[in-house]
Scaffold this motif. Structure first.
Motif, mmCIF file in Angstrom:
data_model
loop_
_atom_site.group_PDB
_atom_site.id
_atom_site.type_symbol
_atom_site.label_atom_id
_atom_site.label_comp_id
_atom_site.label_asym_id
_atom_site.label_seq_id
_atom_site.Cartn_x
_atom_site.Cartn_y
_atom_site.Cartn_z
ATOM 1 N N LEU A 203 0.828 -1.201 0.000
ATOM 2 C CA LEU A 203 0.000 0.000 0.000
ATOM 3 C C LEU A 203 0.864 1.253 0.000
ATOM 4 C CD1 LEU A 203 -2.905 1.291 0.479
ATOM 5 C CD2 LEU A 203 -2.311 1.224 2.918
ATOM 6 N N ASN A 204 0.439 2.272 -0.753
ATOM 7 C CA ASN A 204 1.084 3.587 -0.745
ATOM 8 C C ASN A 204 0.148 4.623 -0.127
ATOM 9 O OD1 ASN A 204 2.781 2.149 -2.425
ATOM 10 N ND2 ASN A 204 2.541 3.499 -4.186
ATOM 11 N N VAL A 205 0.714 5.554 0.638
ATOM 12 C CA VAL A 205 0.008 6.773 1.031
ATOM 13 C C VAL A 205 0.780 7.918 0.386
ATOM 14 C CG1 VAL A 205 -0.803 8.230 2.903
ATOM 15 C CG2 VAL A 205 -0.767 5.743 3.192
ATOM 16 N N ASN A 206 0.200 8.501 -0.672
ATOM 17 C CA ASN A 206 0.914 9.444 -1.524
ATOM 18 C C ASN A 206 0.547 10.894 -1.230
ATOM 19 O OD1 ASN A 206 2.019 7.240 -3.104
ATOM 20 N ND2 ASN A 206 0.003 7.061 -4.057
ATOM 21 N N THR A 207 1.516 11.781 -1.452
ATOM 22 C CA THR A 207 1.281 13.221 -1.331
ATOM 23 C C THR A 207 1.991 13.943 -2.471
ATOM 24 O OG1 THR A 207 3.214 13.493 0.112
ATOM 25 C CG2 THR A 207 1.073 13.151 1.180
ATOM 26 N N LEU A 208 1.536 15.152 -2.748
ATOM 27 C CA LEU A 208 2.228 16.078 -3.634
ATOM 28 C C LEU A 208 2.568 17.324 -2.821
ATOM 29 C CD1 LEU A 208 0.291 15.993 -7.041
ATOM 30 C CD2 LEU A 208 2.702 15.432 -6.683
ATOM 31 N N THR A 209 3.853 17.616 -2.725
ATOM 32 C CA THR A 209 4.287 18.796 -1.991
ATOM 33 C C THR A 209 4.353 19.988 -2.937
ATOM 34 O OG1 THR A 209 5.589 17.428 -0.487
ATOM 35 C CG2 THR A 209 6.104 19.760 -0.546
ATOM 36 N N TYR A 210 3.669 21.072 -2.582
ATOM 37 C CA TYR A 210 3.572 22.260 -3.437
ATOM 38 C C TYR A 210 4.395 23.400 -2.857
ATOM 39 C CZ TYR A 210 1.638 26.557 -5.391
ATOM 40 O OH TYR A 210 1.496 27.785 -5.970
ATOM 41 N N PHE B 147 14.179 5.740 1.622
ATOM 42 C CA PHE B 147 14.613 5.378 2.965
ATOM 43 C C PHE B 147 13.699 4.263 3.471
ATOM 44 C CE2 PHE B 147 15.284 9.880 2.240
ATOM 45 C CZ PHE B 147 16.616 10.061 2.581
ATOM 46 N N GLY B 148 14.284 3.246 4.106
ATOM 47 C CA GLY B 148 13.435 2.150 4.547
ATOM 48 C C GLY B 148 14.004 1.367 5.710
ATOM 49 N N ALA B 149 13.144 0.566 6.290
ATOM 50 C CA ALA B 149 13.513 -0.367 7.345
ATOM 51 C C ALA B 149 12.549 -1.533 7.254
ATOM 52 C CB ALA B 149 13.445 0.288 8.718
ATOM 53 N N TYR C 266 9.929 5.175 2.770
ATOM 54 C CA TYR C 266 9.502 6.514 2.371
ATOM 55 C C TYR C 266 10.286 6.932 1.135
ATOM 56 C CZ TYR C 266 8.101 11.339 2.248
ATOM 57 O OH TYR C 266 7.568 12.542 1.839
ATOM 58 N N ASP C 267 9.571 7.288 0.073
ATOM 59 C CA ASP C 267 10.171 7.811 -1.152
ATOM 60 C C ASP C 267 10.057 9.322 -1.152
ATOM 61 O OD1 ASP C 267 10.867 5.335 -2.116
ATOM 62 O OD2 ASP C 267 9.129 5.138 -3.450
ATOM 63 N N LEU C 268 11.211 9.988 -1.129
ATOM 64 C CA LEU C 268 11.271 11.450 -1.114
ATOM 65 C C LEU C 268 11.603 11.947 -2.508
ATOM 66 C CD1 LEU C 268 11.389 14.192 0.422
ATOM 67 C CD2 LEU C 268 13.834 13.718 0.810
ATOM 68 N N PHE D 78 4.668 7.198 1.347
ATOM 69 C CA PHE D 78 4.953 6.272 2.430
ATOM 70 C C PHE D 78 4.399 4.911 2.032
ATOM 71 C CE2 PHE D 78 3.633 4.114 6.351
ATOM 72 C CZ PHE D 78 4.851 4.079 7.024
ATOM 73 N N LEU D 79 5.246 3.876 2.054
ATOM 74 C CA LEU D 79 4.869 2.558 1.577
ATOM 75 C C LEU D 79 4.941 1.530 2.704
ATOM 76 C CD1 LEU D 79 6.506 4.149 -0.822
ATOM 77 C CD2 LEU D 79 6.397 1.953 -1.971
ATOM 78 N N VAL D 80 3.930 0.681 2.749
ATOM 79 C CA VAL D 80 3.955 -0.522 3.584
ATOM 80 C C VAL D 80 4.025 -1.702 2.616
ATOM 81 C CG1 VAL D 80 2.775 -1.912 5.308
ATOM 82 C CG2 VAL D 80 2.597 0.587 5.391
ATOM 83 N N SER D 81 5.109 -2.461 2.690
ATOM 84 C CA SER D 81 5.382 -3.473 1.679
ATOM 85 C C SER D 81 5.572 -4.841 2.321
ATOM 86 C CB SER D 81 6.646 -3.097 0.891
ATOM 87 O OG SER D 81 6.852 -3.968 -0.191
ATOM 88 N N VAL D 82 5.049 -5.860 1.674
ATOM 89 C CA VAL D 82 5.281 -7.239 2.088
ATOM 90 C C VAL D 82 5.904 -7.974 0.912
ATOM 91 C CG1 VAL D 82 3.432 -7.269 3.777
ATOM 92 C CG2 VAL D 82 2.946 -7.942 1.432
ATOM 93 N N GLY D 83 6.702 -9.008 1.212
ATOM 94 C CA GLY D 83 7.368 -9.693 0.129
ATOM 95 C C GLY D 83 7.854 -11.071 0.489
ATOM 96 N N TYR D 84 8.395 -11.735 -0.532
ATOM 97 C CA TYR D 84 8.938 -13.086 -0.370
ATOM 98 C C TYR D 84 10.228 -13.155 -1.181
ATOM 99 C CZ TYR D 84 9.281 -18.180 -0.363
ATOM 100 O OH TYR D 84 9.714 -19.473 -0.195
#
Length: 235
Positions: free
Chosen positions: A33-40, A186-188, A201-203, A227-233
């Motif tokens: 899931l992404n929570v996206n924004t546009l900074t103006y 940036f991630g953890a 987080y993608d800046l 801001f991304l919440v990611s799951v994977g294998y």
């Protein structure tokens, strides 16, 4: 900015390929899931900036886990990811009441390359922190507008939909956004055996706005943030 980012990505990718013959390399799948924004920033910054709200989206893709040495990895990836924002405005002009809703939907092909360090905390559990650049190119998307005017108990609505990328002309309305994007990731995360859960987080650092005639006012800047919440294998 574009040339510098591409050079960094190429150099890091080449390091991974060079080490692939004698280091552990594995493929991983990622989605979430992404929570996206546009900074103006620009004219009437405080007033306009507050109109743009976050907009949910998603991502799906694959990464290559390239072990360089010890617990240090390089992780290039290829993603389909969505970006954008939504804007809602209401107001009154004389006896008229109006509301405007605008949804900005952007679809990108994104290439991040992250440097990752993974701390073992058990036999099958590792915690990782990662950072690196990314580049992305817009594949498509739409701007959808809905305007409603109310007066004396009556209302009139108008809906518009047009391409998000490209500069408007006298004959065609566009979103006035550029296709190219670049920035830092940036991630953890936590690795449990072959499964992965990550927060990212993608800046965005590139200005997305076309400016000038038929477009945004000169000096206007839009930048992506997600801001991304990611799951994977990992295979």
């Amino acid at each position: 900015m574009k040339k510098f980012t591409l050079c960094v990505l190429f150099a890091m990718g080449a390091m991974c390929v060079a080490n692939a013959q004698d280091k552990a390399v594995s493929l991983g799948l990622r989605a979430g899931l992404n929570v996206n924004t546009l900074t103006y920033s620009g004219n009437n910054e405080a007033e306009i900036r507050d109109l743009y709200k976050s907009h949910t989206g998603f991502h799906i893709g694959a990464v290559v886990n390239c072990k360089v040495a010890g617990n240090f990895y390089l992780q290039p990836g290829l993603y389909f990811t969505t970006r954008g924002a939504k804007m809602e405005e209401t107001g009154t002009e004389g006896e008229y009441k109006y509301s405007l809703t605008e949804k900005i939907n952007m679809n990108y092909l994104q290439i991040p390359i992250s440097a990752s360090y993974r701390f073992p905390v058990g036999k099958i559990v590792k915690i990782d922190i990662n950072v690196g650049p990314y580049v992305a190119v817009g594949l498509g998307g739409r701007v959808k507008e809905e305007a409603t005017i109310r007066y004396n108990g009556m209302s009139e609505s108008e809906n518009l939909s047009y391409d998000v990328f490209g500069k408007s002309t006298d004959d065609e309305n566009r979103g006035d956004f550029k296709r190219f994007d670049a920035g830092l990731r940036f991630g953890a995360g936590v690795h449990i055996s072959k499964f992965n859960i990550g927060l990212i987080y993608d800046l965005g650092l590139a200005n997305l706005a076309h400016t000038g005639d038929n477009a945004w006012n000169r000096g206007t800047k839009f930048r992506n943030g997600s801001f991304l919440v990611s799951v994977g294998y990992n295979f």
